[in-house]
Design an enzyme around this catalytic site. Sequence first.
Site, PDB file in Angstrom:
ATOM      1  N   HIS A  86       0.749  -1.152  -0.046  1.00  0.00           N
ATOM      2  CA  HIS A  86       0.012  -0.096  -0.106  1.00  0.00           C
ATOM      3  C   HIS A  86       0.805   1.158   0.089  1.00  0.00           C
ATOM      4  CE1 HIS A  86      -3.291  -2.905   1.228  1.00  0.00           C
ATOM      5  NE2 HIS A  86      -2.170  -3.167   2.216  1.00  0.00           N
TER       6      HIS A  86
ATOM      7  N   SER B  50      15.309  21.055 -17.088  1.00  0.00           N
ATOM      8  CA  SER B  50      13.988  21.820 -16.992  1.00  0.00           C
ATOM      9  C   SER B  50      14.337  23.400 -17.779  1.00  0.00           C
ATOM     10  CB  SER B  50      13.346  22.290 -15.565  1.00  0.00           C
ATOM     11  OG  SER B  50      12.562  23.415 -15.932  1.00  0.00           O
TER      12      SER B  50
ATOM     13  N   LYS C  97      16.077  21.566 -11.614  1.00  0.00           N
ATOM     14  CA  LYS C  97      15.503  20.156 -11.881  1.00  0.00           C
ATOM     15  C   LYS C  97      16.372  19.347 -12.525  1.00  0.00           C
ATOM     16  CE  LYS C  97      11.960  19.506 -11.274  1.00  0.00           C
ATOM     17  NZ  LYS C  97      10.653  19.621 -12.392  1.00  0.00           N
TER      18      LYS C  97
ATOM     19  N   GLU D 154       9.378   8.129 -16.741  1.00  0.00           N
ATOM     20  CA  GLU D 154       7.925   8.510 -17.248  1.00  0.00           C
ATOM     21  C   GLU D 154       7.624   7.802 -18.507  1.00  0.00           C
ATOM     22  OE1 GLU D 154       8.347  12.627 -14.424  1.00  0.00           O
ATOM     23  OE2 GLU D 154       8.727  12.603 -16.528  1.00  0.00           O
TER      24      GLU D 154
ATOM     25  N   TYR E 142      -9.259 -15.347 -45.611  1.00  0.00           N
ATOM     26  CA  TYR E 142      -8.389 -13.903 -45.621  1.00  0.00           C
ATOM     27  C   TYR E 142      -9.727 -12.750 -45.997  1.00  0.00           C
ATOM     28  CZ  TYR E 142      -5.793  -9.954 -46.663  1.00  0.00           C
ATOM     29  OH  TYR E 142      -5.067  -8.682 -46.623  1.00  0.00           O
TER      30      TYR E 142
ATOM     31  N   LYS F 121      -0.668  -4.930 -39.286  1.00  0.00           N
ATOM     32  CA  LYS F 121       0.908  -4.559 -39.421  1.00  0.00           C
ATOM     33  C   LYS F 121       1.378  -3.162 -38.584  1.00  0.00           C
ATOM     34  CE  LYS F 121       0.947  -6.988 -43.803  1.00  0.00           C
ATOM     35  NZ  LYS F 121      -0.455  -7.291 -43.249  1.00  0.00           N
TER      36      LYS F 121
HETATM   37  N1  ARG Z   1      -1.249  -5.927 -48.218  1.00  0.00           N
HETATM   38  C1  ARG Z   1      -2.374  -6.924 -48.124  1.00  0.00           C
HETATM   39  C2  ARG Z   1      -2.206  -7.391 -46.415  1.00  0.00           C
HETATM   40  O1  ARG Z   1      -1.312  -7.169 -45.851  1.00  0.00           O
HETATM   41  C3  ARG Z   1      -1.740  -8.090 -48.667  1.00  0.00           C
HETATM   42  C4  ARG Z   1      -2.923  -9.025 -48.856  1.00  0.00           C
HETATM   43  C5  ARG Z   1      -3.937  -8.703 -49.875  1.00  0.00           C
HETATM   44  N2  ARG Z   1      -4.843  -9.878 -50.159  1.00  0.00           N
HETATM   45  C6  ARG Z   1      -5.824 -10.027 -50.905  1.00  0.00           C
HETATM   46  N3  ARG Z   1      -6.429 -10.755 -51.164  1.00  0.00           N
HETATM   47  N4  ARG Z   1      -6.320  -8.750 -51.300  1.00  0.00           N
HETATM   48  O2  ARG Z   1      -2.783  -8.199 -46.012  1.00  0.00           O
END
Ligand code: ARG
Length: 456
Positions: free
Chosen positions: A155, A276, A282, A289, A316, A324
Amino acid sequence: MTLWSGRFATSMNEALWDLSESFSFDRVLYSYDIDGSMAHVRGLVHCGLLSDLEGQTLVDTLERIREEFSSGTFERAPSDEDVHMAIERRATELAGDVGAKIHTARSRNDQVATTLRLFTRDALTRIAAATVEMVDTLVSLGESNASSYLPGYTHLQRAQPVLLSHHLNAHAWSLLRDLERLLEARSRCNVSPLGAGALAGTSLPIDPSFASTELGFITTFANSMDAVSDRDFVAETLFDIALIGVHLSRMGEELVLWTSSEFAFAKLGDDFTTGSSMLPQKKNSDVAELARAKSGRLIGNLTGLLVTLKGLPLAYNRDLQEDKEPLFDSVRQVLMTLKAMTGAYRSLAFDERTASLAADDPFLVAIDLAESLVEEGVPFRQAHEMVGKLVGQSVANDVSFAIVVQNDPELSRYAHLFEPGAALTRRRSPGASGPHAMLRQAERLMEVRRALASRI
Ligand code: ARG
């Protein structure tokens, strides 16, 4: 002209292009994509879909494209939607008809999954190495201040004395669990999706395990739909990173406290602090942080991806392209933070005197007093009550607890417990915070560290 222009009457609207292009951020994958493409080409040669000569031409072409990227001379064509299409387009430009064969028995769906697994596998290895470095830094900071101790808190109230090395090792243990998670995530990531095609495999006589072995994957996909739609490995990596972020954040918070004038347990090196713009006196712990703050972003990246994935039908979907940026960001941020925090701890000067003074606070001996009574056969609740009364007297009369005990006819024989460091030495149960228990803990920690590090 896009790779699928045969099917369409007009070209893509600019607004859609801006939304869907990913070359601007996925170009960092070029080398992994080229490795994947080379393995794919060799696989096509292996099963007779390309001649040896065609295969060699393509591999050489791909190597040349890699050099263009690494030297910064690769030129993006207006039709290059992502890094995968850019590389295929350039291969066809350089190798003519042979280049146009590179995509035989492959879809961007299995290609992108392969490329991303290669990237992630590598990233997990790099993060694992940086984690070990941080563990080593914490351990050696403890070792070089072997007799230093400080109050342990619950605590955020002083509770019991702990060796500095015990305290730092607590963080090291959490990082070792992180390391183990990273290695486990890496083995689940280490499965080749190449050969799954768009989603259902192909009628061509390919052997996916060939490319898989070429790329050093542990195994090859069993289900083509799962292979192209699974992003568990990204989610898992983001979780592991987010948890490292949470651990670094807790350490950051602690460094902020320790380096405040109020605690004054430690000072960061000048090269790990900032000044600072207005206040000349400072010296700010910005590194700590920022480490604390980064966790928010890392958790956000994980949360964002989980939400993206949750409603997707097999297999997909373009949504998957959104995996990404969070992944790249989290990998970059956690590596940066691990490195900075490792440096910060290396620069840390621990103030043994201030910390031990705080840890020798007489109240921290209260439990030792109660436990001494227990050793003489007093039931713990009763001992707790007796000592609690003396604590109450000390507070009410504003007299040091040590004096109150000294003046108590029944307990004065325990005055030695108040000697500096005495309570710490008594913490000797397995895994406890004192110097005796530390010996075994240090051994165990190094055993685990060695075993895990050897798997990186
Ligand atoms: N740039 C796309 C991705 O990162 C590639 C895959 C695209 N595939 C498709 N069927 N349009 O997912």
